[in-house]
Design a protein around this motif. Structure first.
Motif, PDB file in Angstrom:
ATOM      1  N   ASN A 154      35.234  -2.890  36.009  1.00  0.00           N
ATOM      2  CA  ASN A 154      35.458  -2.940  37.456  1.00  0.00           C
ATOM      3  C   ASN A 154      34.390  -3.797  38.148  1.00  0.00           C
ATOM      4  O   ASN A 154      34.691  -4.545  39.083  1.00  0.00           O
ATOM      5  CB  ASN A 154      35.454  -1.530  38.042  1.00  0.00           C
ATOM      6  CG  ASN A 154      36.662  -0.714  37.596  1.00  0.00           C
ATOM      7  OD1 ASN A 154      37.710  -1.271  37.270  1.00  0.00           O
ATOM      8  ND2 ASN A 154      36.514   0.601  37.571  1.00  0.00           N
ATOM      9  N   LYS A 155      33.163  -3.677  37.677  1.00  0.00           N
ATOM     10  CA  LYS A 155      32.078  -4.449  38.279  1.00  0.00           C
ATOM     11  C   LYS A 155      32.287  -5.942  38.060  1.00  0.00           C
ATOM     12  O   LYS A 155      32.102  -6.754  38.984  1.00  0.00           O
ATOM     13  CB  LYS A 155      30.736  -4.017  37.656  1.00  0.00           C
ATOM     14  CG  LYS A 155      29.512  -4.698  38.281  1.00  0.00           C
ATOM     15  CD  LYS A 155      29.334  -4.298  39.723  1.00  0.00           C
ATOM     16  CE  LYS A 155      28.059  -4.887  40.293  1.00  0.00           C
ATOM     17  NZ  LYS A 155      27.864  -4.532  41.713  1.00  0.00           N
ATOM     18  N   ILE A 189      33.548   1.229  34.075  1.00  0.00           N
ATOM     19  CA  ILE A 189      32.653   0.859  35.185  1.00  0.00           C
ATOM     20  C   ILE A 189      32.264  -0.618  35.083  1.00  0.00           C
ATOM     21  O   ILE A 189      32.269  -1.358  36.076  1.00  0.00           O
ATOM     22  CB  ILE A 189      31.391   1.746  35.165  1.00  0.00           C
ATOM     23  CG1 ILE A 189      31.779   3.217  35.416  1.00  0.00           C
ATOM     24  CG2 ILE A 189      30.378   1.269  36.202  1.00  0.00           C
ATOM     25  CD1 ILE A 189      30.629   4.189  35.267  1.00  0.00           C
ATOM     26  N   ILE A 190      31.931  -1.055  33.861  1.00  0.00           N
ATOM     27  CA  ILE A 190      31.534  -2.450  33.646  1.00  0.00           C
ATOM     28  C   ILE A 190      32.698  -3.386  33.966  1.00  0.00           C
ATOM     29  O   ILE A 190      32.522  -4.429  34.613  1.00  0.00           O
ATOM     30  CB  ILE A 190      31.050  -2.647  32.193  1.00  0.00           C
ATOM     31  CG1 ILE A 190      29.762  -1.841  31.955  1.00  0.00           C
ATOM     32  CG2 ILE A 190      30.831  -4.119  31.871  1.00  0.00           C
ATOM     33  CD1 ILE A 190      29.337  -1.771  30.510  1.00  0.00           C
ATOM     34  N   SER A 199      34.374  -6.962  28.993  1.00  0.00           N
ATOM     35  CA  SER A 199      35.544  -6.232  29.518  1.00  0.00           C
ATOM     36  C   SER A 199      36.205  -5.353  28.455  1.00  0.00           C
ATOM     37  O   SER A 199      36.966  -4.440  28.791  1.00  0.00           O
ATOM     38  CB  SER A 199      36.573  -7.226  30.073  1.00  0.00           C
ATOM     39  OG  SER A 199      36.016  -7.978  31.128  1.00  0.00           O
ATOM     40  N   GLN A 240      34.980  -7.155  40.414  1.00  0.00           N
ATOM     41  CA  GLN A 240      34.484  -7.309  41.787  1.00  0.00           C
ATOM     42  C   GLN A 240      33.666  -8.587  41.944  1.00  0.00           C
ATOM     43  O   GLN A 240      33.806  -9.326  42.918  1.00  0.00           O
ATOM     44  CB  GLN A 240      33.650  -6.092  42.175  1.00  0.00           C
ATOM     45  CG  GLN A 240      34.450  -4.799  42.286  1.00  0.00           C
ATOM     46  CD  GLN A 240      33.555  -3.596  42.514  1.00  0.00           C
ATOM     47  OE1 GLN A 240      32.354  -3.733  42.765  1.00  0.00           O
ATOM     48  NE2 GLN A 240      34.119  -2.401  42.404  1.00  0.00           N
ATOM     49  N   LEU A 241      32.792  -8.844  40.957  1.00  0.00           N
ATOM     50  CA  LEU A 241      31.950 -10.042  41.027  1.00  0.00           C
ATOM     51  C   LEU A 241      32.806 -11.305  40.973  1.00  0.00           C
ATOM     52  O   LEU A 241      32.533 -12.289  41.665  1.00  0.00           O
ATOM     53  CB  LEU A 241      30.942 -10.045  39.874  1.00  0.00           C
ATOM     54  CG  LEU A 241      29.834  -8.994  39.942  1.00  0.00           C
ATOM     55  CD1 LEU A 241      28.995  -9.014  38.656  1.00  0.00           C
ATOM     56  CD2 LEU A 241      28.932  -9.247  41.147  1.00  0.00           C
TER      57      LEU A 241
END
Length: 613
Positions: free
Chosen positions: A115-116, A112-113, A103, A119-120
Motif C-alpha cells: 500500500n505504501k 502495508i509495504i 510488492s 501511495q508513493l
C-alpha cells in the motif's frame, strides 16, 4: 572484547542504503554484538542502556530476519542506480524490478509495504512522466509525448538520471555551501553563501551604489586567480574567485577593460553538471541542463557555449552580451528566469543581431588577447613583467622565512634597516642574496631608493607570511588526521610569563601514504598550538579540549587514546579529564605519562629510604 567481529560497513550515498546495511550487519553478527553490549557499563552512556533494552525485546530477532530477507535487494538496486552511465530505460527497469520484489512480500507487513509503494507511486508524477518517456524511447507509438515536451528534448533524455539517488549525489557537489544543520540547497542558501563569502569584494546588493569601487575590488580579487602558482593563496580564496568569474549575477554593472580582460581570459564557464537539481520557481518549473544544447532543424545538437546559469540568483545570462552588448537585452542585463518560455527566449536571443555582434566582439577580443595584439599591449607587457618581478621577490622572501623557521632562528635585531649593524638574520640573508641574485639585487636597489615605500621586508609582512605558512601546515596536518581517521591526543599545561596557563595540544596518528609503487606507513606526532586555559579543573580543561577538537573539525568519536600527567584533574577516576572524555567516547583509552609516573615512583622511593632522608 570480540576480535573476530568485523568493522561496520561503509556508508553508501543514500540514507536508506546505509540503514539497511547496518541492519544486515547486526543480523549477521547478532550474538557477538549482543555479548559486547551486555559487557558494557549502563552508566557509560545512554546509548548503551538503549541498546540493552532493544536486545531484550521479544521481536528483535524476527524483525532483523524480516528486513534482511525482504529488503536486501534495495541496497543492490541503489548501488546499480548510482552508475551515471545508465540509460533511462535501464534505470526504470531496475526501479520496476525492486518495486515488484517489494510488492510480493507476503503477510500483514507485506500488505502495508504494498500500500505504501502504491501511495508513493501515485504521488510521484515525475516518475510517471519518466515512464512515459521510457516507452516512447523504446518505440511505443501508443504513448503521446507529454505536454511542453518537444521531440528533441525527449531524445536528449536517453541518459536522464532518476533523482531518487542522484539528488543526494548532487549534495556532495555543493555541500561546501550547506551549513552544519543540513539546510537544503535552495536559492536563498546559495545566495547567502555567495554574499557572505564575497563580503570583502563585492555583493549583488551594493553593485549599483558604487560601481567603480566595486569593479576595482572585484578586479583585484579576480587578478589573484592568475597567481595560482603562489601557494600562499588559500583554496577558499580560489573557490571564491571562481564563483565571481563564473556567476554574471554578481558582476558589477560597469565592467572596466581590465575586468573584461580577466573574465575573457578565463573563457565561458562550463555547463553545470547534469546531476545538479535546479530549484523550482513559484510555478513549479525549473531550468534544465538540456537548455545548454540547441537542436537544429536537421536534428543535430549544438552546445550553447554562451549560456550561463547563475547559482546565486537562479537566472540565466548570455555570456557574450553581458560583456560586450550595447543593447539592453534581458539575458545581457538582469538575466531571465521565465522557465515556461525559456526555449522561445533562447531561440530568439541566439538569432538576434545584438547577440551576433557581441559574439563577434568576443571572438576578436579573445584572439587578440591570445596573440597579445590588443591596443594596450605595451601596458599589458609592463604589467606582466612587474607581476613576475613581485612574484619572484615574494618567493625569495617566503624561502628566507621558511629557512629561519626551520632552523629556529630569530628574525629581527635592534634595527629594521638594510645594511645596518645588528639588523637581524632576515635582513642579513636578504643582503647576502642581493650579492648573487639579480632579482633580489634589483629589489634591494629599489628599496634603498627613498621613493619606493613598498618592499615587503618589514616585520608586519614577516608576521603575516609566518601566519599563512602556519595555517597551511596546520591544514595539512588536519587533512592527514582526517585521512587517517583514528588518533590520540597528548596534553600538558604550563604557565607563561603572565601566569596564564597555556595548554599544549599534540596529536598522534598513523598515516599511510600510498603511491603507485608502494605504501609508506609512518607514526606521526604533531604540535597543533597553545590554548589559554582559564580553569585548570577537570571540567574546565575537558570543555576546552572538546571545543578545540570541534573547531579543528576532528570528530571526538575517532579518538582512540589520551595521554596526560598523573594530576588528579587529568586522570581522575570520576571527574578527571580522561573520565569526561570517555563518557563521550568509551574507546578513548587513557595512558598516563610514563616520564611523570617514573618521577613519582622515584620520588616516593627516595621518601621511603631512611638513609636518604
Amino acid at each position: 572484547m570480540l576480535p573476530g567481529l568485523p568493522l561496520p560497513p561503509e556508508p553508501v550515498i543514500t540514507r536508506w542504503g546505509t540503514w539497511i546495511e547496518a541492519v544486515i550487519f547486526n543480523t549477521n553478527n547478532y550474538e557477538g554484538i549482543k555479548s559486547v553490549i551486555e559487557k558494557l557499563d549502563n552508566d557509560s552512556s545512554a546509548s548503551v542502556d538503549n541498546c540493552k533494552k532493544m536486545f531484550k525485546l521479544p521481536t528483535v530477532k524476527n524483525d532483523l530476519t524480516f528486513i534482511k530477507i525482504n529488503f536486501s535487494g534495495l541496497i543492490r538496486a541503489i548501488t546499480n542506480l548510482e552508475d551515471t552511465k545508465l540509460t533511462l530505460l535501464q534505470s526504470l527497469d531496475i526501479t520496476k524490478n525492486i518495486i515488484s520484489e517489494l510488492s510480493n512480500i507476503q503477510g500483514d507487513k507485506g500488505s502495508i509495504i504494498k500500500n505504501k509503494i502504491s501511495q508513493l507511486y501515485q504521488k510521484n508524477k515525475g516518475f510517471q512522466v519518466l515512464e512515459q518517456i521510457g516507452l516512447i524511447i523504446s518505440g511505443n507509438n501508443e504513448i503521446q509525448i507529454p505536454e511542453n515536451f518537444n521531440p528533441c528534448f525527449v531524445a536528449n533524455m536517453k541518459y536522464a538520471p532518476l533523482t531518487s539517488v542522484d539528488v543526494e549525489r548532487s549534495f556532495s557537489l555543493y555541500k561546501h555551501i550547506l551549513t552544519t544543520v543540513h539546510e537544503s540547497a535552495s536559492n536563498n542558501v546559495i545566495t547567502n553563501h555567495t554574499e557572505n563569502t564575497s563580503a570583502s569584494t563585492v555583493t549583488s546588493d551594493n553593485v549599483d551604489e558604487n560601481p567603480l569601487k566595486t569593479d576595482i575590488d572585484l578586479t583585484n580579487t579576480l587578478a589573484s586567480l592568475k597567481d595560482s602558482s603562489n601557494h600562499l593563496i588559500s583554496s577558499e580564496s580560489k573557490e571564491l574567485t571562481l564563483i565571481l568569474v563564473t556567476d554574471p549575477a554578481i558582476w558589477p554593472s560597469f565592467l572596466s577593460d581590465k575586468l573584461k580582460t580577466i573574465i575573457v581570459e578565463k573563457g565561458p564557464p562550463s555547463p553545470i553538471d547534469y546531476s545538479f537539481v535546479f530549484p523550482l520557481d513559484d510555478n513549479n518549473r525549473r531550468f534544465t541542463v538540456f537548455n545548454y544544447q540547441r537542436c537544429l532543424s536537421n536534428g543535430e545538437n549544438v552546445p550553447r557555449t554562451w549560456l550561463v546559469y547563475s547559482l546565486s540568483k537562479n537566472v540565466i545570462f548570455c555570456y557574450y552580451c553581458k560583456l560586450f552588448s550595447t543593447s539592453k537585452t534581458k539575458l545581457g542585463t538582469d538575466g531571465s528566469n521565465d522557465w515556461r518560455h525559456v526555449s522561445t527566449i533562447l531561440k530568439e536571443h541566439e538569432t538576434s543581431n545584438s547577440h551576433l555582434r557581441a559574439h563577434q566582439t568576443w571572438i576578436e577580443f579573445s584572439s587578440r588577447l591570445k596573440s597579445k595584439k590588443t591596443i594596450d599591449d605595451s601596458n599589458q607587457r609592463i604589467l606582466e613583467s612587474e607581476k613576475k618581478y613581485w612574484n619572484a621577490v615574494l618567493q625569495r622572501i617566503v624561502s628566507v622565512i621558511q629557512l629561519l623557521g626551520q632552523q629556529n632562528l630569530a628574525f629581527r635585531g635592534s634595527s629594521d634597516q638594510l645594511y645596518k649593524q645588528n639588523n637581524g638574520n632576515f635582513l642579513k640573508i636578504i643582503e647576502l642574496m642581493a650579492l648573487y641574485d639579480l632579482v633580489m639585487s634589483e629589489h634591494v636597489r629599489r628599496t634603498m631608493n627613498s621613493k619606493n615605500k613598498t618592499h615587503y621586508l618589514g616585520k608586519d609582512i614577516q608576521n603575516e607570511i609566518i601566519s599563512l605558512i602556519s595555517g597551511a601546515i596546520k591544514t595539512r596536518i588536519l587533512n592527514m588526521v582526517k585521512e587517517s581517521k583514528y588518533y590520540s591526543i597528548i596534553l600538558d599545561c604550563t604557565p607563561d610569563l603572565s601566569h596564564v596557563e597555556q595548554m599544549t595540544i599534540i596529536i598522534r596518528f598513523v598515516f599511510v601514504e600510498s603511491s603507485k609503487k608502494e605504501s609508506n606507513v609512518a607514526i606521526c606526532e604533531h604540535f597543533l598550538g597553545f590554548i589559554p586555559a582559564e580553569s585548570s579543573t577537570g571540567i574546565g580543561l575537558s570543555d576546552i579540549i572538546i571545543q578545540q577538537l570541534k573547531d579543528l573539525g576532528i570528530p571526538i568519536e575517532n579518538m582512540r587514546g589520551q595521554g596526560y600527567d598523573n594530576g588528579a584533574n587529568m586522570k581522575g577516576k570520576h571527574s578527571g579529564v580522561q573520565r569526561r572524555i570517555r563518557n563521550i567516547n568509551p574507546r578513548a583509552f587513557f595512558v598516563p605519562c610514563s616520564a611523570h609516573s617514573l618521577n613519582l615512583v622515584v620520588n616516593d622511593a627516595v621518601k621511603s629510604s631512611k638513609e636518604l632522608r
